[in-house]
Each structure stands twice: as C-alpha cells, then as structure tokens.
Design a protein around this motif. Structure first.
Motif, PDB file in Angstrom:
ATOM      1  N   ILE A 125      -1.837  -1.108  -3.901  1.00 16.23           N
ATOM      2  CA  ILE A 125      -2.875  -0.090  -3.742  1.00 16.23           C
ATOM      3  C   ILE A 125      -2.194   1.258  -3.568  1.00 16.23           C
ATOM      4  CG2 ILE A 125      -4.688   0.782  -2.210  1.00 16.23           C
ATOM      5  CD1 ILE A 125      -5.322  -2.141  -1.551  1.00 16.23           C
ATOM      6  N   PHE A 126      -2.632   2.250  -4.319  1.00 18.96           N
ATOM      7  CA  PHE A 126      -2.167   3.625  -4.178  1.00 18.96           C
ATOM      8  C   PHE A 126      -3.362   4.469  -3.734  1.00 18.96           C
ATOM      9  CE2 PHE A 126       0.372   1.574  -7.383  1.00 18.96           C
ATOM     10  CZ  PHE A 126       1.664   2.046  -7.223  1.00 18.96           C
ATOM     11  N   VAL A 127      -3.163   5.295  -2.708  1.00 18.06           N
ATOM     12  CA  VAL A 127      -4.219   6.206  -2.280  1.00 18.06           C
ATOM     13  C   VAL A 127      -3.624   7.602  -2.207  1.00 18.06           C
ATOM     14  CG1 VAL A 127      -5.937   6.775  -0.526  1.00 18.06           C
ATOM     15  CG2 VAL A 127      -5.302   4.379  -0.914  1.00 18.06           C
ATOM     16  N   SER A 128      -4.255   8.543  -2.890  1.00 14.48           N
ATOM     17  CA  SER A 128      -3.813   9.934  -2.873  1.00 14.48           C
ATOM     18  C   SER A 128      -4.826  10.772  -2.110  1.00 14.48           C
ATOM     19  CB  SER A 128      -3.668  10.460  -4.309  1.00 14.48           C
ATOM     20  OG  SER A 128      -3.253  11.809  -4.307  1.00 14.48           O
ATOM     21  N   MET A 129      -4.315  11.572  -1.164  1.00 19.18           N
ATOM     22  CA  MET A 129      -5.180  12.385  -0.305  1.00 19.18           C
ATOM     23  C   MET A 129      -4.610  13.790  -0.180  1.00 19.18           C
ATOM     24  SD  MET A 129      -5.767   9.601   2.758  1.00 19.18           S
ATOM     25  CE  MET A 129      -4.042   9.076   2.674  1.00 19.18           C
ATOM     26  N   PRO A 130      -5.439  14.771   0.190  1.00 22.42           N
ATOM     27  CA  PRO A 130      -4.937  16.122   0.431  1.00 22.42           C
ATOM     28  C   PRO A 130      -3.927  16.129   1.584  1.00 22.42           C
ATOM     29  CG  PRO A 130      -7.331  16.095   0.317  1.00 22.42           C
ATOM     30  CD  PRO A 130      -6.890  14.672   0.382  1.00 22.42           C
ATOM     31  N   GLY A 131      -3.064  17.145   1.566  1.00 23.27           N
ATOM     32  CA  GLY A 131      -2.090  17.269   2.644  1.00 23.27           C
ATOM     33  C   GLY A 131      -2.623  17.977   3.875  1.00 23.27           C
ATOM     34  N   VAL A 132      -3.768  18.650   3.762  1.00 24.91           N
ATOM     35  CA  VAL A 132      -4.368  19.330   4.924  1.00 24.91           C
ATOM     36  C   VAL A 132      -4.737  18.267   5.952  1.00 24.91           C
ATOM     37  CG1 VAL A 132      -6.246  20.802   5.727  1.00 24.91           C
ATOM     38  CG2 VAL A 132      -5.266  21.151   3.432  1.00 24.91           C
ATOM     39  N   PRO A 133      -4.172  18.339   7.166  1.00 26.72           N
ATOM     40  CA  PRO A 133      -4.375  17.247   8.135  1.00 26.72           C
ATOM     41  C   PRO A 133      -5.831  16.906   8.399  1.00 26.72           C
ATOM     42  CG  PRO A 133      -2.594  18.667   8.875  1.00 26.72           C
ATOM     43  CD  PRO A 133      -3.197  19.327   7.663  1.00 26.72           C
ATOM     44  N   ARG A 134      -6.688  17.915   8.516  1.00 24.11           N
ATOM     45  CA  ARG A 134      -8.104  17.653   8.809  1.00 24.11           C
ATOM     46  C   ARG A 134      -8.754  16.851   7.692  1.00 24.11           C
ATOM     47  NH1 ARG A 134     -13.241  20.710   8.319  1.00 24.11           N
ATOM     48  NH2 ARG A 134     -12.152  22.082   6.862  1.00 24.11           N
ATOM     49  N   GLU A 135      -8.417  17.176   6.443  1.00 24.33           N
ATOM     50  CA  GLU A 135      -8.996  16.464   5.311  1.00 24.33           C
ATOM     51  C   GLU A 135      -8.423  15.053   5.196  1.00 24.33           C
ATOM     52  OE1 GLU A 135      -9.185  18.742   1.669  1.00 24.33           O
ATOM     53  OE2 GLU A 135      -9.080  20.632   2.775  1.00 24.33           O
ATOM     54  N   MET A 136      -7.112  14.938   5.389  1.00 27.73           N
ATOM     55  CA  MET A 136      -6.489  13.612   5.341  1.00 27.73           C
ATOM     56  C   MET A 136      -7.092  12.697   6.401  1.00 27.73           C
ATOM     57  SD  MET A 136      -4.207  11.643   7.258  1.00 27.73           S
ATOM     58  CE  MET A 136      -3.333  12.845   8.252  1.00 27.73           C
ATOM     59  N   LYS A 137      -7.264  13.206   7.619  1.00 29.54           N
ATOM     60  CA  LYS A 137      -7.798  12.382   8.705  1.00 29.54           C
ATOM     61  C   LYS A 137      -9.237  11.952   8.407  1.00 29.54           C
ATOM     62  CE  LYS A 137      -4.849  14.309  12.326  1.00 29.54           C
ATOM     63  NZ  LYS A 137      -4.776  15.136  13.557  1.00 29.54           N
ATOM     64  N   PHE A 138     -10.026  12.856   7.804  1.00 30.56           N
ATOM     65  CA  PHE A 138     -11.398  12.488   7.443  1.00 30.56           C
ATOM     66  C   PHE A 138     -11.392  11.335   6.446  1.00 30.56           C
ATOM     67  CE2 PHE A 138     -14.904  12.683   4.447  1.00 30.56           C
ATOM     68  CZ  PHE A 138     -16.003  12.646   5.300  1.00 30.56           C
ATOM     69  N   LEU A 139     -10.578  11.455   5.398  1.00 25.63           N
ATOM     70  CA  LEU A 139     -10.534  10.415   4.372  1.00 25.63           C
ATOM     71  C   LEU A 139      -9.981   9.109   4.919  1.00 25.63           C
ATOM     72  CD1 LEU A 139      -9.335  12.645   1.413  1.00 25.63           C
ATOM     73  CD2 LEU A 139     -11.514  11.416   1.536  1.00 25.63           C
ATOM     74  N   MET A 140      -8.954   9.181   5.731  1.00 27.00           N
ATOM     75  CA  MET A 140      -8.385   7.968   6.319  1.00 27.00           C
ATOM     76  C   MET A 140      -9.409   7.275   7.205  1.00 27.00           C
ATOM     77  SD  MET A 140      -5.177   7.108   5.551  1.00 27.00           S
ATOM     78  CE  MET A 140      -4.557   6.235   6.993  1.00 27.00           C
ATOM     79  N   SER A 141     -10.052   8.044   8.069  1.00 28.45           N
ATOM     80  CA  SER A 141     -10.977   7.454   9.046  1.00 28.45           C
ATOM     81  C   SER A 141     -12.237   6.909   8.404  1.00 28.45           C
ATOM     82  CB  SER A 141     -11.344   8.500  10.115  1.00 28.45           C
ATOM     83  OG  SER A 141     -10.195   8.937  10.807  1.00 28.45           O
ATOM     84  N   ASN A 142     -12.759   7.613   7.395  1.00 25.73           N
ATOM     85  CA  ASN A 142     -14.050   7.252   6.823  1.00 25.73           C
ATOM     86  C   ASN A 142     -13.967   6.369   5.580  1.00 25.73           C
ATOM     87  OD1 ASN A 142     -16.267   8.954   8.343  1.00 25.73           O
ATOM     88  ND2 ASN A 142     -14.486  10.282   8.097  1.00 25.73           N
ATOM     89  N   HIS A 143     -12.820   6.354   4.925  1.00 28.13           N
ATOM     90  CA  HIS A 143     -12.696   5.581   3.691  1.00 28.13           C
ATOM     91  C   HIS A 143     -11.507   4.612   3.701  1.00 28.13           C
ATOM     92  CE1 HIS A 143     -15.803   7.919   1.663  1.00 28.13           C
ATOM     93  NE2 HIS A 143     -15.204   9.031   2.061  1.00 28.13           N
ATOM     94  N   VAL A 170       0.857  -1.186   0.000  1.00 28.48           N
ATOM     95  CA  VAL A 170       0.000   0.000   0.000  1.00 28.48           C
ATOM     96  C   VAL A 170       0.890   1.232   0.000  1.00 28.48           C
ATOM     97  CG1 VAL A 170      -1.816   1.260   1.217  1.00 28.48           C
ATOM     98  CG2 VAL A 170      -1.773  -1.243   1.313  1.00 28.48           C
ATOM     99  N   VAL A 171       0.598   2.174  -0.876  1.00 30.45           N
ATOM    100  CA  VAL A 171       1.318   3.444  -0.927  1.00 30.45           C
ATOM    101  C   VAL A 171       0.317   4.560  -0.644  1.00 30.45           C
ATOM    102  CG1 VAL A 171       2.779   4.982  -2.282  1.00 30.45           C
ATOM    103  CG2 VAL A 171       2.894   2.497  -2.659  1.00 30.45           C
ATOM    104  N   LEU A 172       0.497   5.256   0.474  1.00 27.88           N
ATOM    105  CA  LEU A 172      -0.398   6.341   0.865  1.00 27.88           C
ATOM    106  C   LEU A 172       0.299   7.672   0.601  1.00 27.88           C
ATOM    107  CD1 LEU A 172      -1.802   4.969   4.256  1.00 27.88           C
ATOM    108  CD2 LEU A 172      -2.784   4.754   1.963  1.00 27.88           C
ATOM    109  N   ILE A 173      -0.350   8.530  -0.168  1.00 27.40           N
ATOM    110  CA  ILE A 173       0.247   9.777  -0.625  1.00 27.40           C
ATOM    111  C   ILE A 173      -0.584  10.944  -0.108  1.00 27.40           C
ATOM    112  CG2 ILE A 173       0.997  11.068  -2.673  1.00 27.40           C
ATOM    113  CD1 ILE A 173       0.409   8.212  -4.129  1.00 27.40           C
ATOM    114  N   THR A 174       0.080  11.957   0.455  1.00 26.57           N
ATOM    115  CA  THR A 174      -0.634  13.175   0.849  1.00 26.57           C
ATOM    116  C   THR A 174       0.062  14.381   0.233  1.00 26.57           C
ATOM    117  OG1 THR A 174       0.626  13.605   2.888  1.00 26.57           O
ATOM    118  CG2 THR A 174      -1.285  12.147   3.066  1.00 26.57           C
TER     119      THR A 174
END
Length: 416
Positions: free
Chosen positions: A149-167, A66-70
């Motif tokens: 698996i590659f997942v790309s997410m925003p670097g803004v901590p609040r947005e990253m945490k939402f996506l990580m926690s909910n998806h 898994v590669v997680l990108i912010t």
C-alpha cells in the motif's frame, strides 16, 4: 503471533534536507501507527527530485507492507510527487470532479479565488483512490500494487494529521490483523545509564521473551521503556505491571515516575498535596528553572515567583546577597548559593527556595573555577544547604543539567 505489518515513512522536500524545517511528521506518524500495532521499519527523507522519489518507492516497496509519503503535493512546479508517482505506476493523470468540488467549497469558505494552479490539484494518478482533504487543497492518494500500500499526503502537518486520522489510520487498521503493542515508560534521574544497566542486569535478563527493554538517556535522566507485543492486551498489561513491581525495589529513589512525565510535574503534584510553596533564584540558568515550572497549568497553586539575578548588583539589591560575600567568595560559591536560596524563600514567603549560580560557558572560566563550575542551593523549612556541580564546557548542556540537578534535589527534599 501474526506477522508484524511493516511501515516505511518517506518525507519529501529539499527544505527538510537543508535544515530549514524540522520533520515533525515522521515522529507523529510513528506514534500513531504504533498505537494500532503497525511497526515502523524505517524513516527516510529525500529531496524534490524525480530520481530520488522513484528510487525510494522501489526500495521501500521491497521491504515494507505500507509506504507513507508526505510532501511535494503543492500546486507549484517544484512539487513533483504526484506526477512522479504516476510515472512509477506507469499510469496517466485523471481529473477528479469530486476533488474540484471540494476545492471550490474550500475556497468559498475562505473567501478566496481559486486559480488554475489550484484546479490542477484535481489531477490525480488514474490508479489512485482519493482521500478527501477538508483542511487543505491537496488530496491524499491511496494506491495498492503487488501487496504493498502506498499513501501520498501533503507535507503540511495539519493536513497530514487530518488525512491520517480520518482516512489512513482507520483503513489500515481495518485491513491488517495486527498484534497489540503495549508500552510502559518509567522515569529515572540521578543514576548514569551504565550504572542503571548494571543494577538491573539480572532483572532485564529474566524478562519474558515478549517484553523488550529500551534505555533512553537524556541529560542526567534515563527513561526506561518496556514494550510488550502479543495477541491478548490484558495479558501484556498484567505482565508489564508484574515486571515493574520487581524493578522498583532495584532502582529505589532514583525512580521518580511510573509514567512519561518530567520531574517538575511530580514536584508540583507533591507540593500541592502537602500545601507547600516555592520560590526560585537563578543566575547561570537564566530563568530556565522558572520556565520549566511555569509551563505547567496549575503552577500558581504552589509557585510564588522568582528572580533572575545575573549580575552581582541584582544579587545584592533584589536578593540581599551580602557585598562582602561576593567580594570574598565570588558569585559562583557555596556561600552565595546559600544566601540566594534562603533570601528568595524569605522574599517571596515560600516554604522552599532554590538557587543556581555558576559558569555556564563557553567563556568566563578560571583555573580555580573552570567552565562548568556550578553551585546549587536549597532552603527548606528547617535548613539551607548547597551542592557543587562540575559539569561540561557546553553552555546548553550545563543549563539543562543544572536545572535537572536542582529539581531532583527539590523533589527528594519534598518527598522526605
């Protein structure tokens, strides 16, 4: 045991490399991934260049499941992560109506007008699965290629945490059959890492193979982390508990907590339990001891107050330190520390008074009293005493080490 699922975390942004912001995303993600049994193999920070992004995606896919990108998903020209990912997968961009609808709702709720740049956030690499972002404008994206698996997410901590926690975390947990990982943190103080390792060497050598020990030293403290990995969580927890019971008599009083808490929390717990109160007098620590105490909710139950008596005038006028004491022995002396501790205890009607006075540095030292010379004092219900510390030439280290020493001494006295 199942093969561990390996994760690589990639943070993108020149601002991270320049030191303009601190990468807190990796730390949070590592903690949360560990909770579900995923092992972080590597954390990498790179700049906002196409070559760097393409290179790290290729490298990471060769070693991680898994590669997680912010980072780099904003609407401006310097945010190139999305288009570079599309190039990496050799695909085009697709406009997603559901993302636009989500953006429209977001801007409506914020009473803001959506620009053309914002609309471009709905362009997503055509092979990506959209992870809807309800707290920001950039959606997350999930890709799968060649068992990675590659997942790309925003670097803004609040947005990253939402996506990580909910998806992301729920989907990773559903996809991988991971082993259980159980941690136990123990806190020690007042024993150097090397001496601690020597003291518990035989115990460490006889740990079960599925339990690993890590030493985490910091400013006169050493945290011991036991980590057990296996299929049955209850067996792991029982085994760690058994090993802790074997360890405790080896460390003795140097072990102050069987959880990951600072010593001031243990002091508060014990003083409240015994109905005791505390006052502080600080010179070289400049209120740092009081800050550590007052950051805790409930501290008013036992902490009466304190004084930062940096100058001799304040030591005399507010703490009642005798002028002749300061003239004869100096502010950095056993006698001054004794008077500071006793007088602040009396002034605030406390059961215990503690005091710090010293030369934190980097200047101010003399041949007789070099930088790092510190006296700490404590006044208990039955006696007042002081200790000499010979510390370093680094101001921040001296302030932290002094506060650790006085709090450890207070902890020992309250527990007697």
């Amino acid at each position: 045991m199942n093969k561990p699922t390996l994760v690589e975390i990639v943070t993108i942004g020149d601002e991270i490399l320049y030191g303009q912001i601190t990468d807190t995303n990796s730390q949070w993600m590592g903690t949360e991934l560990n909770k579900i049994g995923l092992k972080v193999l590597r954390k990498t920070s790179i700049g906002d260049t196409k070559e760097e992004i393409l290179g790290i995606l290729k490298e990471a896919s060769s070693r991680a499941d898994v590669v997680l990108i912010t980072g780099g998903l904003g609407p401006t020209k310097d945010d190139i992560t999305k288009t570079t990912i599309a190039e990496y997968f050799n695909v085009g961009m697709t406009f997603r109506e559901e993302v636009l609808a989500n953006l429209a709702e977001l801007f409506k709720n914020r009473n803001r007008k959506m620009t053309d740049l914002n609309r471009m956030q709905a362009d997503v690499p055509s092979n990506g699965k959209v992870l809807m972002n309800d707290v920001g404008t950039a959606p997350g994206m999930w890709f799968e290629e060649d068992d990675t698996i590659f997942v790309s997410m925003p670097g803004v901590p609040r947005e990253m945490k939402f996506l990580m926690s909910n998806h992301v975390l729920p989907q990773l947990q559903a996809k991988f059959d991971t082993p259980h990982i159980v941690h136990k943190m123990l806190r020690t103080m007042g024993i150097p890492e090397s001496l601690l390792a020597q003291t518990i060497e035989d115990w460490e050598n006889n740990l079960p193979e599925f339990i690993k020990l890590a030493y985490l030293p910091r400013f006169g403290q050493v945290r011991l982390r036991l980590t057990a990995v296996g299929e049955d969580k209850s067996i792991l927890e029982t085994s760690i508990a058994e090993q802790v019971e074997k360890l405790k008599p080896l460390i003795g009083e140097k072990l102050y907590a069987e959880e990951d808490v600072e010593i001031e929390y243990m002091i508060m717990e014990k003083m409240i339990e015994k109905g005791l109160s505390l006052a502080t007098a600080e010179s070289c620590t400049g209120g740092f001891v009081a800050q550590r105490i007052t950051k805790m909710s409930g501290c008013s139950t036992f902490y009466n107050g304190g004084i930062v008596s940096y100058s001799n005038e304040v030591k005399m006028s507010q703490l009642g330190v005798k002028e002749e004491t300061l003239k004869k022995y100096g502010a950095v002396s056993e006698q001054t520390a004794l008077e500071m501790a006793a007088n602040v205890k009396a002034k605030y009607g406390a059961d215990y008074g503690i005091a710090t006075t010293g030369i934190a540095g980097p200047g101010g030292g003399t041949e007789e009293k070099p930088v790092g010379t510190v006296w700490i004092g404590i006044s208990t219900p039955t006696e007042t005493k002081a200790k000499l510390l010979q510390l370093t030439k680094q101001r921040e280290v001296n302030i932290t080490a002094t506060s650790n020493n006085i709090l450890q001494w207070l902890y020992d006295e309250v527990n007697n």
